[in-house]
Design a protein around this motif. Structure first.
Motif, PDB file in Angstrom:
ATOM      1  N   HIS A  22      -1.785  -6.696 -10.310  1.00 11.83           N
ATOM      2  CA  HIS A  22      -2.803  -7.116  -9.337  1.00 11.83           C
ATOM      3  C   HIS A  22      -4.130  -6.447  -9.739  1.00 11.83           C
ATOM      4  O   HIS A  22      -4.323  -6.138 -10.905  1.00 11.83           O
ATOM      5  CB  HIS A  22      -2.364  -6.790  -7.909  1.00 11.83           C
ATOM      6  N   GLY A  23      -5.069  -6.260  -8.840  1.00 14.01           N
ATOM      7  CA  GLY A  23      -6.328  -5.662  -9.277  1.00 14.01           C
ATOM      8  C   GLY A  23      -7.490  -5.954  -8.365  1.00 14.01           C
ATOM      9  O   GLY A  23      -7.492  -5.535  -7.210  1.00 14.01           O
ATOM     10  N   PHE A  24      -8.500  -6.714  -8.861  1.00 11.54           N
ATOM     11  CA  PHE A  24      -9.728  -6.875  -8.081  1.00 11.54           C
ATOM     12  C   PHE A  24     -10.118  -8.341  -7.959  1.00 11.54           C
ATOM     13  O   PHE A  24      -9.710  -9.198  -8.751  1.00 11.54           O
ATOM     14  CB  PHE A  24     -10.884  -6.074  -8.695  1.00 11.54           C
ATOM     15  N   CYS A  25     -10.939  -8.603  -6.945  1.00 12.29           N
ATOM     16  CA  CYS A  25     -11.496  -9.931  -6.697  1.00 12.29           C
ATOM     17  C   CYS A  25     -12.981  -9.754  -6.432  1.00 12.29           C
ATOM     18  O   CYS A  25     -13.368  -9.104  -5.455  1.00 12.29           O
ATOM     19  CB  CYS A  25     -10.799 -10.578  -5.498  1.00 12.29           C
ATOM     20  N   LEU A  26     -13.813 -10.323  -7.301  1.00 17.95           N
ATOM     21  CA  LEU A  26     -15.268 -10.241  -7.168  1.00 17.95           C
ATOM     22  C   LEU A  26     -15.796 -11.606  -6.724  1.00 17.95           C
ATOM     23  O   LEU A  26     -15.569 -12.613  -7.407  1.00 17.95           O
ATOM     24  CB  LEU A  26     -15.902  -9.831  -8.495  1.00 17.95           C
ATOM     25  N   ASN A  27     -16.474 -11.621  -5.588  1.00 14.47           N
ATOM     26  CA  ASN A  27     -17.032 -12.872  -5.078  1.00 14.47           C
ATOM     27  C   ASN A  27     -18.284 -13.226  -5.876  1.00 14.47           C
ATOM     28  O   ASN A  27     -19.333 -12.611  -5.697  1.00 14.47           O
ATOM     29  CB  ASN A  27     -17.385 -12.732  -3.597  1.00 14.47           C
ATOM     30  N   VAL A  28     -18.165 -14.208  -6.734  1.00 12.49           N
ATOM     31  CA  VAL A  28     -19.287 -14.651  -7.554  1.00 12.49           C
ATOM     32  C   VAL A  28     -20.059 -15.737  -6.810  1.00 12.49           C
ATOM     33  O   VAL A  28     -21.224 -15.562  -6.459  1.00 12.49           O
ATOM     34  CB  VAL A  28     -18.803 -15.145  -8.936  1.00 12.49           C
ATOM     35  N   SER A  29     -19.402 -16.859  -6.535  1.00 14.83           N
ATOM     36  CA  SER A  29     -20.055 -17.945  -5.801  1.00 14.83           C
ATOM     37  C   SER A  29     -19.033 -18.782  -5.030  1.00 14.83           C
ATOM     38  O   SER A  29     -19.025 -20.011  -5.144  1.00 14.83           O
ATOM     39  CB  SER A  29     -20.836 -18.839  -6.769  1.00 14.83           C
ATOM     40  N   PRO A  30     -18.148 -18.138  -4.255  1.00 20.83           N
ATOM     41  CA  PRO A  30     -17.110 -18.903  -3.564  1.00 20.83           C
ATOM     42  C   PRO A  30     -17.611 -19.536  -2.268  1.00 20.83           C
ATOM     43  O   PRO A  30     -18.646 -19.134  -1.714  1.00 20.83           O
ATOM     44  CB  PRO A  30     -16.061 -17.838  -3.258  1.00 20.83           C
ATOM     45  N   ASP A  31     -16.852 -20.505  -1.777  1.00 16.81           N
ATOM     46  CA  ASP A  31     -17.005 -20.980  -0.411  1.00 16.81           C
ATOM     47  C   ASP A  31     -16.397 -19.898   0.485  1.00 16.81           C
ATOM     48  O   ASP A  31     -15.216 -19.583   0.368  1.00 16.81           O
ATOM     49  CB  ASP A  31     -16.250 -22.310  -0.254  1.00 16.81           C
ATOM     50  N   THR A  32     -17.185 -19.297   1.349  1.00 18.05           N
ATOM     51  CA  THR A  32     -16.687 -18.188   2.177  1.00 18.05           C
ATOM     52  C   THR A  32     -16.070 -18.656   3.493  1.00 18.05           C
ATOM     53  O   THR A  32     -15.536 -17.838   4.239  1.00 18.05           O
ATOM     54  CB  THR A  32     -17.809 -17.182   2.473  1.00 18.05           C
ATOM     55  N   SER A  33     -16.102 -19.962   3.780  1.00 17.46           N
ATOM     56  CA  SER A  33     -15.578 -20.432   5.069  1.00 17.46           C
ATOM     57  C   SER A  33     -14.084 -20.166   5.260  1.00 17.46           C
ATOM     58  O   SER A  33     -13.651 -19.944   6.402  1.00 17.46           O
ATOM     59  CB  SER A  33     -15.877 -21.919   5.250  1.00 17.46           C
ATOM     60  N   PRO A  34     -13.231 -20.172   4.205  1.00 17.89           N
ATOM     61  CA  PRO A  34     -11.815 -19.872   4.430  1.00 17.89           C
ATOM     62  C   PRO A  34     -11.563 -18.479   5.022  1.00 17.89           C
ATOM     63  O   PRO A  34     -10.512 -18.250   5.631  1.00 17.89           O
ATOM     64  CB  PRO A  34     -11.198 -20.004   3.035  1.00 17.89           C
ATOM     65  N   PHE A  35     -12.511 -17.562   4.860  1.00 17.85           N
ATOM     66  CA  PHE A  35     -12.335 -16.227   5.436  1.00 17.85           C
ATOM     67  C   PHE A  35     -12.411 -16.256   6.963  1.00 17.85           C
ATOM     68  O   PHE A  35     -12.005 -15.293   7.619  1.00 17.85           O
ATOM     69  CB  PHE A  35     -13.396 -15.270   4.883  1.00 17.85           C
ATOM     70  N   GLN A  36     -12.912 -17.354   7.541  1.00 15.56           N
ATOM     71  CA  GLN A  36     -12.999 -17.451   8.991  1.00 15.56           C
ATOM     72  C   GLN A  36     -11.623 -17.548   9.642  1.00 15.56           C
ATOM     73  O   GLN A  36     -11.491 -17.313  10.843  1.00 15.56           O
ATOM     74  CB  GLN A  36     -13.836 -18.675   9.379  1.00 15.56           C
ATOM     75  N   HIS A  37     -10.599 -17.848   8.854  1.00 15.01           N
ATOM     76  CA  HIS A  37      -9.246 -18.022   9.388  1.00 15.01           C
ATOM     77  C   HIS A  37      -8.429 -16.735   9.352  1.00 15.01           C
ATOM     78  O   HIS A  37      -7.251 -16.736   9.729  1.00 15.01           O
ATOM     79  CB  HIS A  37      -8.515 -19.110   8.600  1.00 15.01           C
ATOM     80  N   ILE A  38      -9.039 -15.643   8.902  1.00 10.73           N
ATOM     81  CA  ILE A  38      -8.336 -14.361   8.793  1.00 10.73           C
ATOM     82  C   ILE A  38      -9.276 -13.228   9.199  1.00 10.73           C
ATOM     83  O   ILE A  38     -10.487 -13.424   9.324  1.00 10.73           O
ATOM     84  CB  ILE A  38      -7.844 -14.103   7.348  1.00 10.73           C
ATOM     85  N   ASN A  39      -8.683 -12.056   9.414  1.00 11.17           N
ATOM     86  CA  ASN A  39      -9.453 -10.817   9.466  1.00 11.17           C
ATOM     87  C   ASN A  39      -9.428 -10.249   8.045  1.00 11.17           C
ATOM     88  O   ASN A  39      -8.437  -9.641   7.639  1.00 11.17           O
ATOM     89  CB  ASN A  39      -8.836  -9.815  10.441  1.00 11.17           C
ATOM     90  N   PRO A  40     -10.466 -10.481   7.257  1.00 12.01           N
ATOM     91  CA  PRO A  40     -10.410 -10.112   5.842  1.00 12.01           C
ATOM     92  C   PRO A  40     -10.065  -8.643   5.641  1.00 12.01           C
ATOM     93  O   PRO A  40     -10.679  -7.754   6.237  1.00 12.01           O
ATOM     94  CB  PRO A  40     -11.826 -10.422   5.347  1.00 12.01           C
ATOM     95  N   CYS A  41      -9.036  -8.424   4.812  1.00 14.75           N
ATOM     96  CA  CYS A  41      -8.590  -7.053   4.510  1.00 14.75           C
ATOM     97  C   CYS A  41      -8.207  -6.298   5.785  1.00 14.75           C
ATOM     98  O   CYS A  41      -8.273  -5.071   5.826  1.00 14.75           O
ATOM     99  CB  CYS A  41      -9.651  -6.301   3.725  1.00 14.75           C
ATOM    100  N   GLY A  42      -7.834  -7.045   6.832  1.00 13.71           N
ATOM    101  CA  GLY A  42      -7.411  -6.430   8.082  1.00 13.71           C
ATOM    102  C   GLY A  42      -8.529  -5.970   8.977  1.00 13.71           C
ATOM    103  O   GLY A  42      -8.293  -5.274   9.960  1.00 13.71           O
TER     104      GLY A  42
END
Length: 208
Positions: A144-164
């Motif tokens: 596993h490792g890291f995720c760097l937001n370069v240019s994603p659609d951020t709307s899917p994060f509305q369905h979760i509490n990101p990283c808790g």
């Protein structure tokens, strides 16, 4: 260090590749770094709480990494280092700090000021979370490792509490810069900095 630029790959396929490479590295073969984008997927760490999934109709993959629930998809650079930490001091805390420092350096090279927050693994800007980190270790070999937001659609994060974290704002290099950086440029920066910084922060030593 062998770098695998994998383009876009499903989460399950990438996980299987990580496991194969982990076994090879544990057997003495060269360390590896996988760089890719995922097709859309939600994942949650081994100790994460499904209470942080706000839409129960969504499928979530429970995986053997640290951290809570997150989303991966196009426009995010995923980095999966397969590193022999047994030969690099067996210090998971230092490894996490190395990954944070790497992402801060890459962001700064692209004109974005990132920083870390005590007690919260990852990289942030004044607008929100820019990069997340969640690692797994098996017999002192990382996956596993890291995720760097370069240019994603951020709307899917509305369905979760990101990283808790409820209400956690998500940002990206594109949002911070006002322009979308080329994924190839971001990958090149990661590759150019990864191995030198790894040797500086976690130099090889003899097995104890």
């Amino acid at each position: 260090m062998i770098v695998h630029d994998l383009g876009t790959m499903g989460y399950g396929e990438a996980f299987e590749l990580q496991e194969r490479l982990l076994s090879q590295v544990r057997g003495g073969q060269e360390e590896a770094l996988l760089l890719l984008e995922h097709t859309p997927v939600y994942t949650i760490g081994a100790g994460g709480s499904l209470d942080n999934l706000l839409d129960p109709t969504l499928d979530v993959n429970r995986v053997n990494r640290g951290g809570d629930i997150t989303y991966h998809g196009p426009g995010q650079l995923m980095g999966y280092p397969i590193i022999d930490l047994a030969s690099r001091g067996r210090d998971l805390h230092r490894y996490l700090r190395f990954l944070e420092e790497l992402l801060v350096e890459v962001s700064e090279a692209l004109g974005v000021t990132g920083f870390t927050c005590a007690g919260r693994t990852g990289v942030w800007t004044t607008r929100g979370k820019l990069a997340s980190i969640g690692v797994g270790v098996r017999r002192w070999v990382s996956m596993h490792g890291f995720c760097l937001n370069v240019s994603p659609d951020t709307s899917p994060f509305q369905h979760i509490n990101p990283c808790g974290m409820a209400g956690c704002p998500i940002t990206s290099l594109a949002l911070e810069r006002g322009a979308e950086p080329a994924m190839a440029e971001v990958k090149e920066l990661v590759v150019s900095r990864f191995a030198p910084l790894l040797e500086e922060r976690l130099p090889r030593c003899q097995h104890p």
